[in-house]
Write a protein that holds these residues in place. Structure first.
Motif, PDB file in Angstrom:
ATOM      1  N   GLU A 267     127.663  94.785  70.434  1.00 53.06           N
ATOM      2  CA  GLU A 267     126.288  94.321  70.623  1.00 53.06           C
ATOM      3  C   GLU A 267     125.914  93.199  69.659  1.00 53.06           C
ATOM      4  O   GLU A 267     124.970  92.435  69.896  1.00 53.06           O
ATOM      5  N   GLY A 268     126.675  93.053  68.574  1.00 53.14           N
ATOM      6  CA  GLY A 268     126.393  91.997  67.597  1.00 53.14           C
ATOM      7  C   GLY A 268     127.298  90.790  67.717  1.00 53.14           C
ATOM      8  O   GLY A 268     127.332  89.946  66.813  1.00 53.14           O
ATOM      9  N   ALA A 269     128.035  90.675  68.822  1.00 56.14           N
ATOM     10  CA  ALA A 269     129.014  89.589  68.965  1.00 56.14           C
ATOM     11  C   ALA A 269     128.372  88.216  68.831  1.00 56.14           C
ATOM     12  O   ALA A 269     128.922  87.314  68.176  1.00 56.14           O
ATOM     13  N   ASN A 270     127.210  88.033  69.437  1.00 54.10           N
ATOM     14  CA  ASN A 270     126.578  86.718  69.406  1.00 54.10           C
ATOM     15  C   ASN A 270     126.197  86.305  67.979  1.00 54.10           C
ATOM     16  O   ASN A 270     126.176  85.120  67.648  1.00 54.10           O
ATOM     17  N   ASP A 271     125.918  87.297  67.129  1.00 54.06           N
ATOM     18  CA  ASP A 271     125.519  87.009  65.741  1.00 54.06           C
ATOM     19  C   ASP A 271     126.656  86.438  64.902  1.00 54.06           C
ATOM     20  O   ASP A 271     126.411  85.826  63.851  1.00 54.06           O
ATOM     21  N   ILE A 272     127.903  86.666  65.342  1.00 59.49           N
ATOM     22  CA  ILE A 272     129.065  86.215  64.561  1.00 59.49           C
ATOM     23  C   ILE A 272     129.924  85.244  65.365  1.00 59.49           C
ATOM     24  O   ILE A 272     131.101  85.050  65.078  1.00 59.49           O
ATOM     25  N   SER A 273     129.323  84.618  66.365  1.00 53.44           N
ATOM     26  CA  SER A 273     130.048  83.750  67.288  1.00 53.44           C
ATOM     27  C   SER A 273     130.079  82.299  66.818  1.00 53.44           C
ATOM     28  O   SER A 273     129.437  81.926  65.822  1.00 53.44           O
ATOM     29  N   ALA A 274     130.795  81.460  67.556  1.00 57.34           N
ATOM     30  CA  ALA A 274     130.817  80.027  67.275  1.00 57.34           C
ATOM     31  C   ALA A 274     129.428  79.424  67.380  1.00 57.34           C
ATOM     32  O   ALA A 274     129.055  78.550  66.588  1.00 57.34           O
ATOM     33  N   GLU A 275     128.682  79.909  68.355  1.00 52.62           N
ATOM     34  CA  GLU A 275     127.325  79.406  68.534  1.00 52.62           C
ATOM     35  C   GLU A 275     126.461  79.723  67.312  1.00 52.62           C
ATOM     36  O   GLU A 275     125.661  78.889  66.861  1.00 52.62           O
ATOM     37  N   ALA A 276     126.639  80.918  66.754  1.00 54.54           N
ATOM     38  CA  ALA A 276     125.882  81.312  65.561  1.00 54.54           C
ATOM     39  C   ALA A 276     126.270  80.449  64.362  1.00 54.54           C
ATOM     40  O   ALA A 276     125.432  80.133  63.504  1.00 54.54           O
ATOM     41  N   MET A 277     127.538  80.045  64.286  1.00 55.76           N
ATOM     42  CA  MET A 277     127.995  79.210  63.173  1.00 55.76           C
ATOM     43  C   MET A 277     127.364  77.812  63.211  1.00 55.76           C
ATOM     44  O   MET A 277     127.279  77.137  62.193  1.00 55.76           O
ATOM     45  N   LEU A 278     126.921  77.401  64.388  1.00 50.56           N
ATOM     46  CA  LEU A 278     126.314  76.075  64.539  1.00 50.56           C
ATOM     47  C   LEU A 278     124.794  76.086  64.380  1.00 50.56           C
ATOM     48  O   LEU A 278     124.162  75.037  64.273  1.00 50.56           O
ATOM     49  N   LYS A 279     124.230  77.268  64.365  1.00 54.92           N
ATOM     50  CA  LYS A 279     122.769  77.410  64.348  1.00 54.92           C
ATOM     51  C   LYS A 279     122.229  77.354  62.910  1.00 54.92           C
ATOM     52  O   LYS A 279     122.751  78.011  62.021  1.00 54.92           O
ATOM     53  N   PRO A 280     121.174  76.568  62.662  1.00 51.53           N
ATOM     54  CA  PRO A 280     120.594  76.522  61.305  1.00 51.53           C
ATOM     55  C   PRO A 280     120.119  77.898  60.852  1.00 51.53           C
ATOM     56  O   PRO A 280     119.532  78.656  61.614  1.00 51.53           O
ATOM     57  N   ARG A 281     120.379  78.208  59.579  1.00 50.12           N
ATOM     58  CA  ARG A 281     119.965  79.492  59.016  1.00 50.12           C
ATOM     59  C   ARG A 281     118.480  79.468  58.673  1.00 50.12           C
ATOM     60  O   ARG A 281     117.950  78.417  58.258  1.00 50.12           O
ATOM     61  N   PRO A 282     117.804  80.609  58.775  1.00 51.09           N
ATOM     62  CA  PRO A 282     116.394  80.647  58.373  1.00 51.09           C
ATOM     63  C   PRO A 282     116.206  80.475  56.872  1.00 51.09           C
ATOM     64  O   PRO A 282     115.165  80.003  56.424  1.00 51.09           O
ATOM     65  N   THR A 283     117.242  80.819  56.074  1.00 47.92           N
ATOM     66  CA  THR A 283     117.079  80.762  54.615  1.00 47.92           C
ATOM     67  C   THR A 283     117.048  79.342  54.076  1.00 47.92           C
ATOM     68  O   THR A 283     116.221  79.013  53.229  1.00 47.92           O
ATOM     69  N   ASP A 284     117.983  78.501  54.539  1.00 46.59           N
ATOM     70  CA  ASP A 284     118.052  77.144  53.983  1.00 46.59           C
ATOM     71  C   ASP A 284     118.018  76.046  55.045  1.00 46.59           C
ATOM     72  O   ASP A 284     118.132  74.861  54.720  1.00 46.59           O
ATOM     73  N   GLY A 285     117.914  76.444  56.302  1.00 43.67           N
ATOM     74  CA  GLY A 285     117.820  75.459  57.375  1.00 43.67           C
ATOM     75  C   GLY A 285     119.122  74.745  57.690  1.00 43.67           C
ATOM     76  O   GLY A 285     119.141  73.789  58.475  1.00 43.67           O
ATOM     77  N   LYS A 286     120.231  75.204  57.079  1.00 48.14           N
ATOM     78  CA  LYS A 286     121.524  74.559  57.294  1.00 48.14           C
ATOM     79  C   LYS A 286     122.434  75.451  58.148  1.00 48.14           C
ATOM     80  O   LYS A 286     122.389  76.676  58.028  1.00 48.14           O
ATOM     81  N   PRO A 287     123.270  74.847  58.982  1.00 50.96           N
ATOM     82  CA  PRO A 287     124.212  75.670  59.756  1.00 50.96           C
ATOM     83  C   PRO A 287     125.342  76.182  58.865  1.00 50.96           C
ATOM     84  O   PRO A 287     125.674  75.570  57.843  1.00 50.96           O
ATOM     85  N   HIS A 288     125.906  77.298  59.268  1.00 51.48           N
ATOM     86  CA  HIS A 288     127.048  77.891  58.566  1.00 51.48           C
ATOM     87  C   HIS A 288     128.241  76.928  58.600  1.00 51.48           C
ATOM     88  O   HIS A 288     128.925  76.731  57.588  1.00 51.48           O
ATOM     89  N   LEU A 289     128.473  76.302  59.749  1.00 49.00           N
ATOM     90  CA  LEU A 289     129.602  75.387  59.912  1.00 49.00           C
ATOM     91  C   LEU A 289     129.244  74.003  59.358  1.00 49.00           C
ATOM     92  O   LEU A 289     128.215  73.431  59.700  1.00 49.00           O
TER      93      LEU A 289
END
Length: 615
Positions: A267-289
């Motif tokens: 159920e948490g697959a989308n949270d750790i996916s490639a798409e999630a790596m490209l999405k800006p984080r709420p903490t610093d506004g920067k993507p993981h990738l």
């Protein structure tokens, strides 16, 4: 011809480095890298040897296309008898180290014996010498690389080394080069550690100039690169998303092993996916990738460079992990994430960094943690035994267990055994999701039937890279087959296994096979090495390598009984998704596979098969 024609034999016991001419008869039969290194190992090592004894040998080997202008021609392999499995081990790595060794004029290095004290091997072109590594022992892969480049005053050195995991003989320790590229599976790093071999530092200035027909080679490589660029997977998907593009895809088809294979969807697959790596984080506004990255000569560039959230609990007080570094690949993200029910992307990246820094296979580590979490939830393991609460979904437990295992602390020493030994020790061998002692990668074989057969028959234990039928069963490459059907899967698995052995042995990346067939590889090898390397000959070489490896394992004591899957996959149907109600039908496929292979009912190559392949 594209071989350097020379290997280095290093006797660690005697402290000697001796050049030898490459056996060119074997080179033509086994090509290079995986195939040729395995041939040397099989000829020189008793299959029943203790993997961690001085009598085992460990080989670093390149292929004939390594270091050339062939796309992805930067691969090398580390071959030995693996301590995790007791089977033949051959782990492949990218980055730049393999090309550097080839540019120094060497095809292969064979290490034998054991050094009385820690050493590293220094190579500069024809100069090769063992040097004291006592100042490096106990250091991480990252520190080792920095210290060697600084002390030797050569920032262009390429380093292949082990970290603390290899020194401590974690049974799934790996060999790491270029900070985060790894010969990752089966415990090759533990074998290096058992020999007191810390690193190989290489500087090559000769280049690779032995191409048989340079003009034809340029034409062949140019055409092959266009095939990669024009393909949707190698030209678009992998450069943008990396292998992580598979996370949501495999989850949707109900083949993402979750919580130690209890479930087939996370159920948490989308949270750790490639798409999630490209999405800006709420903490610093920067993507993981941060960016993608290519290995030597690669036109795909699937590698990930990521930057962890500095406010995350795992690194709040550890600024050494704040910089951009090697990011999550699909297999690591699955093993550290879905396999444990953890959907915290930053926690996964922290555990991944620890694996890179100290030289651990994230697949075996993560999958073993999955077994620990199930044992904890069943009450077999307690908080007092583990040293912390370890339920499925605990990001904190994942991060702490990574530190403990890498540094050989507390319960980390138990995890270092791998899931087969750990589960047996605590009375539940059935909870080890492994084949021949090696943990599964990220595909549940109830939803992808061919992968079950590929896992069960893999010569190095459970492995996706020995016969990636996912390409056909899920992605439709080169043809679409039904992932829920067993029809034709024995033939499909054999074809993938043989072709993969040829790709590996040429010195190129298996990811090219999303676009290339052997018809794209053969013109490159033929122009580099000789016109005899046709498609048919490469197929034969691949089949010869597969049977050579099988024969070694059979002599090591493996039998048809080892070509199996855990009871969970054979008896417990998938609970959700398109594969709901299915188990893996290995018993239907295995006899036919033996027949297609030309093996007897006990899984042994027949005399006719061995004669046909020149074994």
């Amino acid at each position: 011809m594209a071989w350097a024609g020379k290997l280095l034999r290093v006797n660690l016991t005697a402290g000697t480095c001796t050049p030898e001419p490459l056996n060119m008869t074997w080179a033509r039969q086994y090509l290079g890298s995986r195939g040729l290194g395995s041939k040397y190992l099989v000829e020189e090592v008793d299959p029943k040897v203790d993997p961690l004894s001085p009598d085992n040998k460990i080989i670093w080997a390149t292929g004939p296309l390594t270091g050339t202008m062939a796309s992805t021609g930067g691969r090398y392999t580390v071959i030995t008898k693996g301590p995790l499995t007791g089977a033949i081990a051959c782990s492949n790595s990218g980055g730049y180290w393999g090309a550097e060794l080839k540019a120094a004029g060497w095809d292969m290095i064979i290490f034998e014996g054991k050094s009385p004290t820690p050493v590293y091997l220094y190579i500069q072109d024809d100069v090769a010498e063992l040097r004291d590594a006592s100042h490096l022992w106990g250091k991480s892969v990252w520190d080792t690389e920095h210290i060697l480049k600084t002390s030797l005053q050569d920032p262009l050195l390429r380093i292949s080394s082990i970290g603390r995991a290899g020194e401590n003989q974690v049974l799934f320790a790996c060999v790491v080069n270029d900070l985060h590229r790894a010969a990752g599976r089966s415990g090759v790093g533990a074998v290096a550690g058992s020999k007191n071999l810390k690193a190989i530092a290489v500087r090559g200035t000769k280049g690779v100039g032995n191409i048989r027909d340079p003009q034809a080679f340029m034409q062949a490589t140019r055409a092959a690169k266009k095939v990669l660029a024009d393909n949707a997977v190698t030209g678009q998907g992998l450069p943008k998303y990396g292998t992580q593009v598979l996370m949501n895809v495999i989850n949707e088809i109900g083949a993402l092993p979750t919580r130690n294979h209890r479930d087939v969807q996370f159920e948490g697959a989308n949270d750790i996916s490639a798409e999630a790596m490209l999405k800006p984080r709420p903490t610093d506004g920067k993507p993981h990738l941060v960016t993608n990255q290519a290995c030597f000569g690669c036109t795909i560039a699937c590698g990930r460079i990521s930057k962890i959230d500095e406010t995350h609990f795992s690194v709040q007080n550890k600024p050494q992990y704040w910089g951009a570094s090697g990011g999550l690949e699909y297999e690591a993200a699955w093993a550290l994430g879905a396999a444990n029910g953890v959907n915290d992307l930053e926690a996964l990246q922290y555990a991944n960094l620890i694996c890179n820094e100290h030289g651990m296979d994230p697949i075996s580590f993560g999958a073993t943690v999955g077994a620990v979490m199930e044992l904890y939830e069943l009450g077999v393991l307690t908080k007092e035994q583990i040293g912390l609460e370890a339920p499925f979904g605990s990001a904190r437990a994942l991060c702490e267990l990574a530190d403990m295992t890498a540094n050989g602390i507390g319960f980390g020493k138990e995890i270092a055994l791998g899931s087969k030994r750990l589960c047996a020790k605590y009375g539940h061998p059935e909870l080890s999701m492994s084949v021949k002692g090696q943990e599964f990668p990220a595909y549940d074989s109830r939803g992808i039937q061919g992968m079950g057969l590929a896992y069960a028959t893999s010569n190095r234990g459970a492995c996706h890279l020995r016969g990636y039928t996912v390409a056909s069963e899920v992605l439709g490459i080169p043809v679409k087959t039904d992932p829920h059907s067993t029809e034709g899967k024995p033939e499909l698995v054999k074809a993938f296994q043989d072709a993969t052995a040829a790709f590996d042995s040429a010195g190129i990346c298996i990811f090219t096979s999303f676009a290339w067939t052997l018809a794209d590889v053969a013109p490159q090898v033929a122009a580099a090495c000789g016109e005899e390397f046709t498609v048919q000959e490469l197929e034969r070489i691949g089949e010869r390598i597969w049977n050579l490896e099988r024969e070694f394992n059979n002599r090591a004591g493996f039998t048809a009984a080892d070509d199996t899957l855990p009871p969970r996959l054979l008896n417990e149907p998938a609970k959700t998704g398109p594969a709901k109600g299915l188990t893996n039908k290995l018993p239907e496929m295995l006899p036919k596979y033996y027949e297609v292979r030309g093996w007897d009912a006990q899984g042994r190559p027949t005399a006719e098969t061995k004669a046909r392949l020149g074994l």
